[in-house]
Design a protein around this motif. Structure first.
Motif, PDB file in Angstrom:
ATOM      1  N   TYR A  96      10.955 -20.441  -4.676  1.00  0.00           N
ATOM      2  CA  TYR A  96       9.656 -20.943  -5.119  1.00  0.00           C
ATOM      3  C   TYR A  96       8.821 -21.630  -4.047  1.00  0.00           C
ATOM      4  O   TYR A  96       7.661 -21.939  -4.307  1.00  0.00           O
ATOM      5  N   PRO A  98       6.505 -21.176  -0.852  1.00  0.00           N
ATOM      6  CA  PRO A  98       5.762 -20.006  -0.359  1.00  0.00           C
ATOM      7  C   PRO A  98       6.536 -19.288   0.754  1.00  0.00           C
ATOM      8  O   PRO A  98       7.201 -19.922   1.576  1.00  0.00           O
ATOM      9  N   ARG A 134       2.444 -17.432 -12.307  1.00  0.00           N
ATOM     10  CA  ARG A 134       3.179 -17.563 -11.046  1.00  0.00           C
ATOM     11  C   ARG A 134       3.539 -19.032 -10.881  1.00  0.00           C
ATOM     12  O   ARG A 134       2.874 -19.913 -11.422  1.00  0.00           O
ATOM     13  N   TYR A 135       4.571 -19.270 -10.100  1.00  0.00           N
ATOM     14  CA  TYR A 135       5.049 -20.632  -9.896  1.00  0.00           C
ATOM     15  C   TYR A 135       5.366 -20.820  -8.423  1.00  0.00           C
ATOM     16  O   TYR A 135       5.816 -19.888  -7.754  1.00  0.00           O
ATOM     17  N   CYS A 136       5.145 -22.018  -7.925  1.00  0.00           N
ATOM     18  CA  CYS A 136       5.556 -22.314  -6.559  1.00  0.00           C
ATOM     19  C   CYS A 136       5.790 -23.815  -6.411  1.00  0.00           C
ATOM     20  O   CYS A 136       5.307 -24.616  -7.206  1.00  0.00           O
TER      21      CYS A 136
END
Length: 156
Positions: A96, A98, A134-136
């Motif tokens: 998660y 980048p 989306r997840y980060c």
């Protein structure tokens, strides 16, 4: 309220550990009955006692993220504390953070009893026709609270 133990938090490797989400009290000196204190804070109804053997590690990471943002027990929580296996946590950071970000959390395990703070962000990719969530992890949000990462100087 209490927070659940979730099988998707279990280690990525073949071993199994018990992982709980715990709402920690800042003042442990006032705790007289640990069993009652823990029972009020750990919700075990989400676990079957072991990680699912039919799911791959990446599927369990995705299941945790989905639980974090979409389950009524956690979606409205501003702070969630997870306790888990260092291999799972390193895999979580690898998955998660980048891709273009180099960070020690991607390459080193958290020390035993280490505490790391981070912010997980949910967004919708507007360029994606499916408009999929989306997840980060915000790399700037990662902060060592206690212990840090194992053998950073030895491996760099």
């Amino acid at each position: 309220g209490s927070l659940p133990s979730i099988p998707s938090l279990d280690t990525i490797s073949g071993t199994s550990t018990k992982n709980e989400l715990v709402n920690l009290s800042p003042d442990f000196s006032s705790v007289k009955n640990w069993k009652a204190w823990l029972t009020e804070r750990i919700e075990l109804s989400f676990t079957d006692g072991a990680k699912p053997t039919f799911k791959r590690g990446d599927q369990r990471l995705d299941a945790f993220i989905h639980w974090l943002f979409h389950n009524k027990a956690s979606a409205n929580e501003e702070i969630v504390i997870i306790c888990g296996h260092s291999t799972w946590l390193r895999s979580f950071f690898r998955s998660y953070l980048p891709r273009d970000v180099r960070h020690v959390a991607k390459t080193h395990k958290i020390q035993n009893c280490g505490v790391i703070q981070c912010q997980v962000v949910q967004f919708v990719e507007t360029q994606d026709p499916s408009k999929k969530n989306r997840y980060c992890i915000d790399p700037e949000s990662i902060k060592v609270i206690r212990g840090g990462f194992e053998n950073v100087l030895k491996k760099l």
